[in-house]
Design a protein around this motif. Structure first.
Motif, PDB file in Angstrom:
ATOM      1  N   ALA A 156       0.833  -1.198   0.000  1.00 23.45           N
ATOM      2  CA  ALA A 156       0.000   0.000   0.000  1.00 23.45           C
ATOM      3  C   ALA A 156       0.868   1.249   0.000  1.00 23.45           C
ATOM      4  O   ALA A 156       0.582   2.220  -0.710  1.00 23.45           O
ATOM      5  N   VAL A 157       1.935   1.210   0.778  1.00 23.85           N
ATOM      6  CA  VAL A 157       2.862   2.351   0.814  1.00 23.85           C
ATOM      7  C   VAL A 157       3.485   2.567  -0.560  1.00 23.85           C
ATOM      8  O   VAL A 157       3.555   3.702  -1.070  1.00 23.85           O
ATOM      9  N   ARG A 158       3.930   1.476  -1.210  1.00 19.98           N
ATOM     10  CA  ARG A 158       4.580   1.597  -2.520  1.00 19.98           C
ATOM     11  C   ARG A 158       3.608   2.071  -3.595  1.00 19.98           C
ATOM     12  O   ARG A 158       3.925   2.962  -4.397  1.00 19.98           O
ATOM     13  N   VAL A 159       2.420   1.478  -3.633  1.00 29.09           N
ATOM     14  CA  VAL A 159       1.460   1.824  -4.688  1.00 29.09           C
ATOM     15  C   VAL A 159       1.023   3.273  -4.564  1.00 29.09           C
ATOM     16  O   VAL A 159       0.940   3.999  -5.566  1.00 29.09           O
ATOM     17  N   LEU A 160       0.748   3.724  -3.359  1.00 29.72           N
ATOM     18  CA  LEU A 160       0.337   5.115  -3.185  1.00 29.72           C
ATOM     19  C   LEU A 160       1.454   6.072  -3.597  1.00 29.72           C
ATOM     20  O   LEU A 160       1.201   7.116  -4.204  1.00 29.72           O
ATOM     21  N   ALA A 161       2.691   5.709  -3.275  1.00 35.69           N
ATOM     22  CA  ALA A 161       3.821   6.578  -3.633  1.00 35.69           C
ATOM     23  C   ALA A 161       4.081   6.567  -5.133  1.00 35.69           C
ATOM     24  O   ALA A 161       4.237   7.623  -5.756  1.00 35.69           O
ATOM     25  N   GLU A 162       4.105   5.380  -5.740  1.00 38.22           N
ATOM     26  CA  GLU A 162       4.479   5.264  -7.144  1.00 38.22           C
ATOM     27  C   GLU A 162       3.370   5.706  -8.098  1.00 38.22           C
ATOM     28  O   GLU A 162       3.642   6.334  -9.129  1.00 38.22           O
ATOM     29  N   ASP A 163       2.114   5.388  -7.771  1.00 39.24           N
ATOM     30  CA  ASP A 163       1.017   5.648  -8.706  1.00 39.24           C
ATOM     31  C   ASP A 163       0.299   6.969  -8.447  1.00 39.24           C
ATOM     32  O   ASP A 163      -0.285   7.546  -9.365  1.00 39.24           O
ATOM     33  N   TYR A 164       0.338   7.432  -7.192  1.00 35.11           N
ATOM     34  CA  TYR A 164      -0.460   8.606  -6.848  1.00 35.11           C
ATOM     35  C   TYR A 164       0.367   9.724  -6.204  1.00 35.11           C
ATOM     36  O   TYR A 164      -0.173  10.794  -5.920  1.00 35.11           O
ATOM     37  N   GLY A 165       1.643   9.477  -5.973  1.00 35.14           N
ATOM     38  CA  GLY A 165       2.492  10.495  -5.371  1.00 35.14           C
ATOM     39  C   GLY A 165       2.121  10.835  -3.947  1.00 35.14           C
ATOM     40  O   GLY A 165       2.323  11.967  -3.492  1.00 35.14           O
ATOM     41  N   ILE A 166       1.591   9.866  -3.201  1.00 36.61           N
ATOM     42  CA  ILE A 166       1.149  10.086  -1.824  1.00 36.61           C
ATOM     43  C   ILE A 166       2.056   9.298  -0.886  1.00 36.61           C
ATOM     44  O   ILE A 166       2.250   8.088  -1.066  1.00 36.61           O
TER      45      ILE A 166
END
Length: 260
Positions: A156-166
């Motif tokens: 969840a941490v990776r996907v939010l950072a990589e796909d949404y910049g969060i």
């Protein structure tokens, strides 16, 4: 003179039946089990199942086995497909009636939304982060779990950072029963188990259920977990896009407290 079509568009014929229309209206508010839909339309289960099958055959409704009780299923309405079919229906009557994708109106007050799942490690923190991002912080958002995990899932941490910049690398799951639950306008449950145990909150906020399987249960290899969380995040983002149109219509809860 333009020649009239021989028959109404398929969506009109399908949705125009009173039972199917009530099913569509009910499912537009969230995912439901068949027995809940039976109560909603006041018709025998075999008749409701027949009409649900027609809606499924038209790819308007999908079904998913409950993660709480595998003998049960949750039905979900594809609102994006409904919008597209309605646009085609309007255009078939007159080009000026083609429905464009509307922008969600801004709520006229600061709302509070709670997302809940079991572990508060993937689905609900993703939903929390995406709603906060899409509203620019104009909505007060929280998430919690009935049995919180030790940490937010790395996928969840990776996907939010990589796909949404969060960046949510610094957050920790929190317990539902340790949260100040006063003043929420909406509670969205994202897993079938937490729906069964989530208590009625003060002020009776609007309850919405999104039936979603745990995308990354314990033991899932990191690459597979990333792919599953990425799919879940896309679904959550789509649902949040629909939720944004519901929020401005909500009445304040009776025990409304302004967020600190």
């Amino acid at each position: 003179m333009r020649q009239a079509p021989a028959a109404p568009p398929p969506f009109v014929r399908l949705a125009g039946h009173p039972v199917r229309w009530r099913l569509l209206v009910g499912l537009a508010t969230g995912d439901h089990r068949v027995r809940e839909l039976v109560d909603l339309v006041g018709q025998p289960q075999n008749l409701v199942s027949y009409h649900l099958r027609l809606l499924r055959d038209a790819d308007l409704v999908t079904a998913r086995r409950s993660s709480f009780d595998g003998r049960d299923s949750y039905y979900r309405l594809d609102l994006d497909r409904c919008r597209d079919l309605l646009a085609g229906t309007g255009a078939s009557l007159h080009p000026a009636l083609a429905v464009a994708r509307p922008e969600a109106p801004r709520p006229d007050r600061r709302l509070r939304v709670l997302f809940a799942c079991t572990g508060n490690s993937a689905r609900s923190p993703v939903a929390e982060a995406l709603l906060r991002e899409r509203t620019g912080g104009a909505v007060d958002v929280a998430s919690a779990g009935s049995h919180p995990a030790e940490r937010t899932h790395p996928s969840a941490v990776r996907v939010l950072a990589e796909d949404y910049g969060i960046d949510v690398s610094g957050r920790s799951p929190q317990a539902l029963d340790a949260l100040d639950t006063h003043g929420f306008d909406v509670v969205v449950t994202l897993c079938d188990r937490v729906r069964e145990v989530c208590p009625e909150l003060p002020g009776h906020p609007r309850r919405i259920h999104w039936s979603m399987a745990d995308p990354a249960p314990a033991g899932t290899p990191a690459p597979a977990a990333d792919r599953a969380v990425r799919r879940a995040a896309r679904e959550i983002d789509t649902r949040i896009g629909h939720l944004l149109h519901v929020l401005p219509t909500l009445e304040p809860t009776p025990d409304r407290k302004e967020p600190r």
